[in-house]
Structure formats: structure tokens, C-alpha cells
Design a protein around this motif. Structure first.
Motif, PDB file in Angstrom:
ATOM      1  N   ASN A 109       0.834  -1.200   0.000  1.00  0.00           N
ATOM      2  CA  ASN A 109       0.000   0.000   0.000  1.00  0.00           C
ATOM      3  C   ASN A 109       0.873   1.256   0.000  1.00  0.00           C
ATOM      4  O   ASN A 109       0.615   2.209  -0.739  1.00  0.00           O
ATOM      5  N   ASP A 112       2.629   1.951  -3.422  1.00  0.00           N
ATOM      6  CA  ASP A 112       1.784   2.578  -4.437  1.00  0.00           C
ATOM      7  C   ASP A 112       1.391   4.006  -4.057  1.00  0.00           C
ATOM      8  O   ASP A 112       1.380   4.905  -4.898  1.00  0.00           O
ATOM      9  N   TYR A 188       4.257  -8.827  -5.707  1.00  0.00           N
ATOM     10  CA  TYR A 188       3.617  -7.516  -5.843  1.00  0.00           C
ATOM     11  C   TYR A 188       2.876  -7.405  -7.176  1.00  0.00           C
ATOM     12  O   TYR A 188       1.712  -6.972  -7.224  1.00  0.00           O
ATOM     13  N   ASN A 189       3.524  -7.822  -8.263  1.00  0.00           N
ATOM     14  CA  ASN A 189       2.912  -7.725  -9.595  1.00  0.00           C
ATOM     15  C   ASN A 189       1.692  -8.626  -9.711  1.00  0.00           C
ATOM     16  O   ASN A 189       0.623  -8.205 -10.180  1.00  0.00           O
ATOM     17  N   TYR A 191      -0.121  -9.936  -7.377  1.00  0.00           N
ATOM     18  CA  TYR A 191      -1.166  -9.513  -6.437  1.00  0.00           C
ATOM     19  C   TYR A 191      -2.007  -8.386  -7.039  1.00  0.00           C
ATOM     20  O   TYR A 191      -3.249  -8.425  -7.030  1.00  0.00           O
ATOM     21  N   ARG A 192      -1.349  -7.397  -7.597  1.00  0.00           N
ATOM     22  CA  ARG A 192      -2.067  -6.292  -8.231  1.00  0.00           C
ATOM     23  C   ARG A 192      -2.877  -6.762  -9.427  1.00  0.00           C
ATOM     24  O   ARG A 192      -4.017  -6.337  -9.629  1.00  0.00           O
ATOM     25  N   GLU A 193      -2.300  -7.648 -10.235  1.00  0.00           N
ATOM     26  CA  GLU A 193      -3.003  -8.140 -11.422  1.00  0.00           C
ATOM     27  C   GLU A 193      -4.236  -8.942 -11.036  1.00  0.00           C
ATOM     28  O   GLU A 193      -5.283  -8.830 -11.686  1.00  0.00           O
ATOM     29  N   SER A 196      -6.848  -6.502  -9.959  1.00  0.00           N
ATOM     30  CA  SER A 196      -7.294  -5.690 -11.091  1.00  0.00           C
ATOM     31  C   SER A 196      -8.256  -6.452 -11.988  1.00  0.00           C
ATOM     32  O   SER A 196      -9.227  -5.883 -12.490  1.00  0.00           O
ATOM     33  N   CYS A 201      -9.177  -3.289  -5.671  1.00  0.00           N
ATOM     34  CA  CYS A 201      -7.905  -2.612  -5.398  1.00  0.00           C
ATOM     35  C   CYS A 201      -7.754  -2.427  -3.903  1.00  0.00           C
ATOM     36  O   CYS A 201      -8.694  -2.646  -3.135  1.00  0.00           O
ATOM     37  N   MET A 205      -3.107   1.329  -4.178  1.00  0.00           N
ATOM     38  CA  MET A 205      -3.235   0.996  -5.600  1.00  0.00           C
ATOM     39  C   MET A 205      -4.198   1.956  -6.291  1.00  0.00           C
ATOM     40  O   MET A 205      -3.965   2.415  -7.420  1.00  0.00           O
ATOM     41  N   HIS A 209      -3.297   4.619  -9.265  1.00  0.00           N
ATOM     42  CA  HIS A 209      -4.096   4.561 -10.502  1.00  0.00           C
ATOM     43  C   HIS A 209      -4.691   5.922 -10.839  1.00  0.00           C
ATOM     44  O   HIS A 209      -4.611   6.390 -11.990  1.00  0.00           O
TER      45      HIS A 209
END
Length: 992
Positions: A109, A112, A188-189, A191-193, A196, A201, A205, A209
Motif C-alpha cells: 500500500n 503505491d 507484488y505484480n 497480487y495487483r493483477e 485488477s 484494489c 493501488m 491509478h
């Protein structure tokens, strides 16, 4: 003086009302929005209806430009675990991961929110770990390891990031930890994907964005002609990016709440960030004012937390009396407004109870943490009840302390006081450590739901079903109370708790996770830690009770702030993070220094334009909170004039309530009627016991409370083996061993050979020890039809098993000691008796008791033996010592007197005129002999009759005062008795 929000509203009052709908005002919190809306309507004059401008918080403003929905905490945690499992090969269970997960979510958190290049950061973390692990000498590593109590890797840096196990031994915990560092970037990548793809989110994030999206927008893309940001302090990188973009395209306006006295502005931590923002983001209209002087500040030391709330209530009463609060019905009058600020949320309820009834209107702007509610503490107690539930001999049993804690909870006692008291009495009377579930359900059906065992704690559905049933029962019970309307607050807490449980249950079911019961209950506990209950009220009316964050952008004439102690305000924050503080600082992320600046700004901004400020702190020096004032109070004391900052200490007059003269009880007709029953032979007779007689000799007033009025003084039930319990078990094992040999015979001869056999027969001895320990220590229920038999054959475990082994050795030593006095004939153990003894002429008193052991020597002499675990004296120099205390530090020789009473009772009942020898078996002297003879004038007493007439005459002389109506019951202060007397508070006496 106009407040900060009033000045902004006034600045925009010249805008035609019809055009205001094209404006958007953004504030840090909802409270600011509410007050600003009111001030704006007061300043705008219009004869026709108009649409008010957009007034929103920064978080809602960000959400307006986001294409995502912020996920719940559990969605975030479970999603992160699923992605971690894919990358790590599932080497870590959720039960262990849950304690890392929150920290990872917080770190991601921050990454981002501060627009950090995540891949570069994680690469630097890896490099930093390698440097720390390798570029130190062995000596440096050894010093660091000793000083910081950590282990530094001794292998080359490159090996730090591998999972090859050289020694052939598994290192699952180490590998899981190391692998977590390696996969931070991919985790990290992914998890965000994952979030998304589902349109979800987390907060940071969303900020990243929106910052990226706004950076590519132009003026025409916004629905507002102007966006006004007001009252902000420390900004994250994403917020700075948004502010800069909106400023550059010409649609932003900024207002910074920094109209402080000069002395406050010089506080570097409070003004560290905001000075830069004022230059970087100028205001369209000049709303600044000159604040010439600091307010009148009073720092008040109070010796407790709860007393702070009492002092705050008294201050408010004085303000009402003096007219500072002109309208008690509305302490938020536009002329004089007052706020009470609580950095420590747990004081909220106590504060409410400390307020004057004349303050009829109170607005609570802070959410009350669910963890502090009676509902949360009750459900935590019930959780402990089931976590420690055990299956014993096929029956689920609850630990007595857990049951006692549950029925002692104030909320449950409000719901069903009678059942709670009945259960407490049941625990005291039965004195059982492990209480069977079926017994509790049968005896107390009203609490059946609480005592239904959750047999499969690994079944999430079973656990949740149980908790739902408990919550529903509590809600229904409260609704059915006669005064249910007074408990709406508790019903609201229960309803909020149930909604919180629903959220975690739905999340677990959706992600199909499995976990241990301890992990599940940990998550349930987290529900109460992170949730709060919001109160509904009129925000613009009444005394304002606020948390620190709710004070942002608001001004008050009178400020009363509690808990101004170091570690409370500012609160000590522990930075639990995988990202080292040095890298956080290098990447412009939030650090402890950020938090210091935020707290300092909140404090000085709150008091900057007030007229009168009362700052209360706890002066107690207990625990970690050593009564130390907050650093901000020290700054006020040492930096500002003494006529503006005063320090006082609140004191309370507490007078000890002690009797003005000796406390005594007259023997009226009712008392004499009770006493005469000890002399009567009718059906309503009472019996004195040797213990009761000793109590009267110690203190007549104690005898009155305990044996005349029969005030109960039950011993506390403890789950450890005290000296008395140990002695009782040894005594019981010895008696059961002798009775096993005696069987139904009148007596049995105990020889050295018999005693040797008792020592060697391990299995029967172990069985007796197990039975006695289970009955007298473990307090297991006796299932035998014969109430005198021991049938508790549950194997001893844990501490009981160790104690059983100690008792086994002790008993064998006892048998060895008995060989010194063999042969003898064992006649009886635990022999109960009831008889009468002469008091005066034809008057006799009733006596009953239990003789520990009766045996007979080969010459025909009878021995009366009393077992003792204490330090009873067996040597008597003067017969008077048996009935009169030598001094305040030494009582009378009660053990020897008790033996004389036993001998008299035995001779009276049996009509036996032969020699009767009194003996004390002292467990403390077991290794030397144990069976000690009584000596009088240094001669061994072989027959009690040698001194019996003299002893009984002295005793009767004392006992006749008991039945004399002219002699009241008086206390006898004595160090050896008063310190352990259960009635010393009633009589107010103590030894000098």
C-alpha cells in the motif's frame, strides 16, 4: 475570530449561488465537510433555490476517478496468500502466512501511495540484505549478533538467496522466510493483477491509478470549474502528483490551516511540511489572519485514567457555572464552542458517565472501537472457554476459570444474573477443575448454547455456526429484558459484531481456505481490532467528543484534551515493515519522522486559535507508562511564558473508614438462643468442632461471624497444588493403602514386612495415587456408586503427573518412617464422631469432628494421630499455653489442644479407660521421623489422662465466657491471626 472553515466559506460567498454547483471542495475528513457546508449556507445569500457545490473528502474524490472498488481486508489477505502460494510452491500454510500478510499488504500500500518504482525498490532491498549478510568481518558479525540478539548469515552473499540445503537437514521456516524476500517483486505484480482482473484494489493501488489517470487529463476532462483543497497537512507522493497536475492546468485552489501564533510556527516538526506546501500551492484568496498570542493553557496531572474523565466532567460543570458555556443544551453555540478530545479511545465510556446531566446534547464524532465494547470482551471470553475445552473420559469438559470468567462478565450478568450466580455457586460447592459440558447443560439450560461443545474446531462452518448461535441468543435475551430500551447500545454492538463476522465468513467460504482453529480465532479477534461503531447524532449541536483525527480543520474556543502522556499522544508507532527505514526515507515513503510531524501539527493546530485549553495527563508511575507528560507538554512548559502555561495537580480527599473504637457484638436474646443450641440436646442442636473452639480462643469476634452468623468464607479454588492439598492427598493415599489391607476386618496388624510390601506394590499404589490426585487436585467428578470410593482412573497428565511422581516418593518415605514404629494395629482412618463434653456441673456442650487415624500398639495402648502439614508445636511448657496465646506473634498450642479433645471424645464414645496416647504426624519432619510425641514439661505424654483434668478445666474456663450473656464478642488483634482472617475488613482490626 472566524474559524478556518468559516473564512473559506466567506471567501467563496461572492460566487453567484447558481455557479457554486461547478465547484468542488475537498477536505481531509467528513467532519470538515459537514461544518463547511453549514458555514457556506450561512454566508451565501440567495432568494431562489440553487444546487450546492460538491463537498467531499479526499478519499471519496479519489474514488470518483477510479475504475476500481476498494476490496475488504479479507479479500486482500486471501488474495495475497493465493498468489504467494503459487510463487512459493505452497511451502507455507495460511496459519503461518497470516502474520506476514498484514505487513505485506501495508508495505505494498505504501509503495503505491508514494508512487515508488516497486521493482527497483525490491531489488535494492535484496542488495541491502546481501550487504548486511556478507560485507562484515566475522568479528563484526559476532559483536552485532551479541548486541542485537540476532543471527547473521556466515555464508557468502550469493548463497543467502538460495534454497540448497547443504547439511541434509530440512529448514522449512528458514526457506519460507528467504523465499519471501526473493519473490517480493513477482508477488507484488501478481497480487495487483489478480485484484485488477476482478475490478478490486487496495487504497494505495487506487491512489497510484488515479494519480496516473489525472496526469494525462486536461482541464476540459473535469466536471468542475474549480477544485478547492483545504486543511491538508502531510501529503503522499500520489496526492502531491494530483495537486500539482490540477494546479498546473489552472483549476485548483488550496488553503492551508497554518494561522498559528509565531511561537507555534517555530515548532519545526509541526511546520516541516506545510511551509513547503504553502509556497508550492498558493491560495487564490487571502484568508490569513494574525494570531497574536497563545491561549491560556492549563496542564493538569491526574493520578489515574478514570479520574481524568471525572476531572473533565468537573471542568465542564465549572464552565457552565461561569457562563463560558452559556447554553448547556448546545455547547457548540457559534459564540462559544467546546470540544473534549480523546487520544485514548478506551476512556470514552467513562467520560460519558462523568458528564453533567445538564449537558443534554452531546455529539460523538469518533467511532468507538468494537474491541473495547462489552460484547467483544464477552465473546473473547467465550472463545477462550472453547479453545481450552478438553475431552476427558469421553466427556467434553470446560476449565473452571474460563466458566467463572464468562459468568462474571457484566453483560452476561445483566442478561441473567440468577443463572450466573447459580453457576458461580456450583463451581464453589463442587470445586471441580474440569466441568463436564453435559452437567452444565442439564443444570443450567438457560445457558445451553454457551456450553454446547464445538467438537470439531477445525470445521469452519461448525465454529461460525456456534458463534452465530451465541450472538443471536445474546440479542434475543437483551430484547426480552424488562429494561431492554436501556440496552440499545449493547444490541447495536452485537449487531455490528455479527456483520463483521459475516464479512469474514463470506470471504473464507469464497476463497475456500483451510486453517487451524487458532488462526480462525485470531482472524475473529482482528475483526474487533479493526472495526468501530459509529454513533448517530446532530454534528452541529452539542458538546463535541472527538478523536484526534476528527479535529482536523475545526476550531474551538475551549479545548479539553485527555491522556496527554508520552506513548499515548503522540502514540508510539512500531514500524512493522519488510522495507528498511533507510530505503523508506530514500524513496520518500512514510517514516516515523512523518508520523512525528503529523502528530505535532494536529496538536498545535488544535490549540492555536483556542481561548482556553485544558490538557490532562496520568501521573501514575506504574508499568511502562511512567506518568511521563507528552513531549508536547514539555515543549509548552519550557518554551512559553509561565503566565500562559500553568501546571497543576488534581488531588482527591480519600479518608480511610476505620472504627473510632473497638468493635464488639453484644449477646442479645437472638444470639443467646443460637449459642444455647451448642448446649442443647434437642433436634435443633449445633455442634462445636475442635477448629471452632480454636477459632474462639484466637478471636471471639471471628467465631461470631463464622459460627454464630455462619458467614461463608470458602477457600479460593486454585489450579495448583498448595501445601494443604498436598498434605490431604498424602494423607488420603496412606489411609487408602491401610484400608486396602484391612478390608472388612476390625483392625489389621501393620508390620515392617507389610510396610515393605506396600512400598513394592507399584501398581496398586499408583492406582490409589491417581485416584486421590484426580479427586483432590484435578477435581474430577466421582463416577462410583460408592461415594467413599475412588474411581477416578483418568491417567495423570502434565503437572499432575509430575506431582503424582513426587507423591509416590513421599508416600514411600512415609512407609519407611512408619517402620520405626511397627508393629502396630491400624484401627480406623477419618473416623467421624459426635459426643458431648462437660462444661460446668451438669451442663455439657456438643462436640463433633473427624479423627485422622486411630491405631493400637501391641501393649494395648490406643494412639490418636492427627496429620499436620503446617508447623504445629508439640512441646508444651505450661498448660496455659494450650488455651492462651503467648503473645501477638504466637497463638496458643492448638494442635495439642485438638488432640486432647479427640482423646476425650474417643474415651467418651468407646467407654475406654485404658491409656490413650496423642500423637501429631508432622509431614514437614517426615525425613527425620514424622510421628512426633507430645511433650509437657519436657516429658513425653503417654496417656492424655495425666494432664486431662487440668487441660479441660482451663478450656472450660474459656468456654464459659462464650455462653456468658454479659461478655460481648470482641476482636483480639494478633499478627499471627489478623493477617489471614477473612473478616478483618468487617471489624477494622489489624495487628499493630
Amino acid at each position: 475570530m472566524k474559524s478556518f472553515l468559516q473564512r473559506i466559506a466567506h471567501a467563496y460567498s461572492h460566487i453567484p449561488p447558481a455557479d457554486l454547483q461547478c465547484f468542488c471542495f475537498v477536505f481531509p475528513n467528513k467532519r470538515s465537510c459537514t461544518f463547511f457546508r453549514n458555514y457556506l449556507l450561512e454566508n451565501v445569500v440567495s432568494d431562489v433555490p440553487f444546487f450546492e457545490p460538491k463537498i467531499t473528502t479526499i478519499s471519496d474524490f479519489i474514488s470518483e476517478y477510479s475504475s476500481y472498488v476498494e476490496a475488504s481486508r479479507y479479500d486482500l489477505l486471501f488474495t495475497l496468500y493465493n498468489e504467494y502460494s503459487k510463487l512459493s510452491g505452497g511451502i507455507e500454510s495460511f496459519d503461518r502466512f497470516v502474520f506476514w500478510g498484514d505487513m505485506l499488504i501495508s508495505d505494498f500500500n505504501d509503495v503505491d501511495r508514494y508512487l515508488v518504482d516497486a521493482q527497483q525498490l525490491f531489488k535494492n532491498i535484496k542488495n541491502l540484505r546481501e550487504i548486511n549478510s556478507d560485507f562484515l568481518s566475522d568479528e563484526q558479525k559476532e559483536i552485532i549478533s551479541k548486541y542485537w540478539d540476532i543471527e547473521l548469515p556466515q555464508n557468502p552473499a550469493g548463497r543467502f538467496w538460495t534454497h540448497v540445503i547443504d547439511d541434509g537437514k530440512p529448514h522449512d521456516n528458514r526457506d519460507a522466510f528467504i523465499q519471501l524476500w526473493e519473490i517480493l517483486g513477482p508477488l507484488y505484480n501478481n497480487y495487483r493483477e489478480s485484484l485488477s482482473r476482478r475490478g478490486l484494489c487496495y487504497s494505495g493501488m487506487e491512489y497510484r491509478h488515479v494519480a496516473k489517470r489525472i496526469s494525462g487529463m486536461c482541464k476540459e476532462d473535469f466536471p468542475y470549474e474549480r477544485i478547492i483543497f483545504s486543511g491538508f497537512n502531510v501529503l503522499s507522493s500520489s496526492e502531491l502528483s494530483i495537486f500539482e497536475k490540477l494546479r498546473d492546468i489552472g483549476i485548483a485552489d488550496f488553503y492551508w490551516d497554518f494561522d498559528f501564533p509565531v511561537q507555534f510556527k517555530e515548532n519545526t516538526s509541526a511546520s516541516h511540511f506545510i511551509r513547503r506546501y504553502i509556497d508550492a500551492f498558493p491560495s487564490r484568496y487571502d484568508i490569513s489572519i494574525d494570531v497574536d498570542d497563545i491561549p491560556d493553557i492549563e496542564i493538569i496531572g491526574v493520578p489515574s485514567n478514570s479520574s481524568q474523565t471525572k476531572v473533565a466532567g468537573k471542568i465542564l460543570d465549572e464552565m457552565i457555572s461561569s457562563g463560558e458555556i452559556a447554553n448547556p443544551d448546545n455547547a457548540m453555540d457559534t459564540a462559544m464552542d467546546t470540544a473534549v478530545v480523546l487520544p485514548a479511545e478506551e476512556l470514552f465510556m467513562e467520560l460519558l458517565h462523568s458528564l453533567s446531566p445538564s449537558l443534554s446534547s452531546i455529539n460523538i464524532t469518533m467511532g468507538y472501537p468494537l474491541k473495547l465494547t462489552p460484547v467483544a470482551t464477552l465473546l473473547q471470553t467465550i472463545t477462550s472457554l472453547h479453545l481450552r475445552c478438553q475431552c476427558i473420559r469421553g466427556k467434553w469438559c470446560f476449565f473452571y476459570e474460563d466458566v467463572s470468567d464468562m459468568v462474571s462478565h457484566p453483560l452476561l450478568r445483566m442478561i441473567d444474573y440468577d443463572t450466573c450466580e447459580a453457576i458461580r455457586s456450583f463451581i464453589d460447592e463442587e470445586r471441580i477443575f474440569m466441568l463436564p459440558s453435559d452437567t452444565l447443560i442439564a443444570r443450567f439450560p438457560a445457558f445451553k448454547v454457551f456450553f454446547l461443545p464445538v467438537e470439531d474446531l477445525r470445521s469452519l462452518s461448525a465454529v461460525f455456526s456456534y458463534i452465530y448461535n451465541v450472538v443471536d441468543l445474546l440479542i434475543d435475551s437483551i430484547s426480552n429484558l424488562p429494561d431492554a430500551g436501556d440496552m440499545n447500545l449493547e444490541k447495536g454492538f452485537l449487531t455490528r459484531y455479527r456483520l463483521s463476522i459475516d464479512s469474514i465468513y463470506n470471504a473464507i467460504a469464497h476463497y475456500n481456505l483451510s486453517m487451524k482453529e487458532s488462526t480462525l480465532f485470531h482472524l475473529l479477534e482482528k475483526v474487533t481490532l479493526g472495526e468501530s461503531v459509529n454513533f448517530v447524532g446532530e454534528p452541529l449541536k452539542g458538546l463535541q467528543i472527538m478523536g484526534v483525527l476528527e479535529t482536523r480543520s475545526l476550531d474551538f474556543e475551549n479545548v479539553i484534551m485527555l491522556s496527554m502522556n508520552e506513548r499515548i499522544f503522540p502514540r508510539k508507532l512500531i514500524n512493522r515493515s519488510f522495507i528498511p527505514n533507510s530505503l523508506r526515507s530514500a524513496y520518500g515513503m512514510s517514516t516515523s519522522e512523518f508520523q512525528e510531524c503529523i502528530f505535532a501539527y494536529y496538536f498545535y493546530r488544535l490549540i492555536a486559535r483556542a481561548s482556553k485549553v485544558k490538557l490532562l495527563y496520568d501521573t501514575r508511575t506504574s508499568g511502562l507508562r511512567g506518568g511521563e507528560m507528552s513531549r508536547y507538554l514539555y515543549q509548552l512548559v519550557y518554551s512559553f511564558p509561565s503566565d500562559k502555561v500553568k501546571i497543576v495537580n488534581a488531588s482527591f480527599d480519600v479518608a480511610a473508614i476505620m472504627p473510632s473504637e473497638a468493635f464488639e457484638i453484644e449477646k442479645d436474646e437472638n444470639v443467646m438462643n443460637i449459642l444455647n443450641r451448642y448446649l442443647s440436646q434437642n433436634e435443633n442442636r449445633r455442634y462445636l468442632s475442635p477448629s471452632a473452639i480454636n477459632t474462639y480462643l484466637n478471636c471471639p469476634l471471628q467465631f461470631y461471624f463464622q459460627y454464630v452468623q455462619r458467614i461463608s468464607t470458602k477457600d479460593e479454588l486454585v489450579d495448583y497444588m498448595d501445601e494443604s492439598t498436598f498434605g490431604s492427598i498424602v494423607h488420603a493415599v496412606a489411609e487408602e493403602s491401610y484400608k486396602r489391607i484391612k478390608q472388612d476386618r476390625h483392625e489389621v496388624k501393620i508390620t515392617k514386612e507389610v510396610l515393605m510390601l506396600l512400598k513394592k506394590e507399584e501398581i496398586p499404589l499408583q492406582r490409589i495415587i491417581t485416584n486421590c490426585v484426580n479427586k483432590l487436585y484435578n477435581k474430577l467428578p466421582n463416577n462410583s456408586a460408592d461415594a467413599g470410593a475412588y474411581e477416578n482412573q483418568s491417567p495423570l497428565q502434565g503437572e499432575a503427573r509430575i506431582l503424582g511422581e513426587i507423591i509416590n516418593d513421599f508416600i514411600k518415605q512415609l512407609f519407611t518412617s512408619e517402620m520405626n514404629h511397627a508393629p502396630f494395629y491400624f484401627v480406623e482412618g477419618e473416623q467421624e464422631f459426635m459426643t458431648t463434653l462437660p462444661l460446668n456441673g451438669s451442663v455439657r456442650y456438643n462436640l463433633k469432628g473427624t479423627i485422622d487415624r486411630i491405631d493400637r500398639l501391641e501393649n494395648g495402648d490406643v494412639r490418636i494421630i492427627d496429620y499436620k502439614t503446617g508447623k504445629d508445636e508439640i512441646s508444651v511448657n505450661d498448660i496455659e499455653e494450650l488455651v492462651t496465646a503467648k503473645d501477638e506473634r504466637h497463638g496458643h498450642k492448638k494442635g495439642v489442644l485438638q488432640l486432647f479433645l479427640y482423646c476425650n471424645a474417643y474415651a467418651n464414645i468407646k467407654g475406654y479407660d485404658g491409656a490413650i496416647t496423642p500423637r501429631l504426624f508432622l509431614f514437614k519432619k517426615l525425613h527425620s521421623d514424622g510421628l512426633e510425641p507430645v511433650t509437657i514439661n519436657k516429658e513425653e505424654l503417654r496417656d492424655f489422662r495425666d494432664y486431662n483434668n487440668e487441660v479441660m478445666d482451663r478450656l472450660n474456663e474459656k468456654l464459659r465466657t462464650l455462653f456468658d450473656p454479659e461478655i460481648p464478642f470482641k476482636a483480639t488483634p494478633s499478627e499471627c491471626h489478623c493477617n489471614f482472617c477473612n473478616f478483618k475488613i468487617l471489624c477494622g482490626q489489624s495487628a499493630s
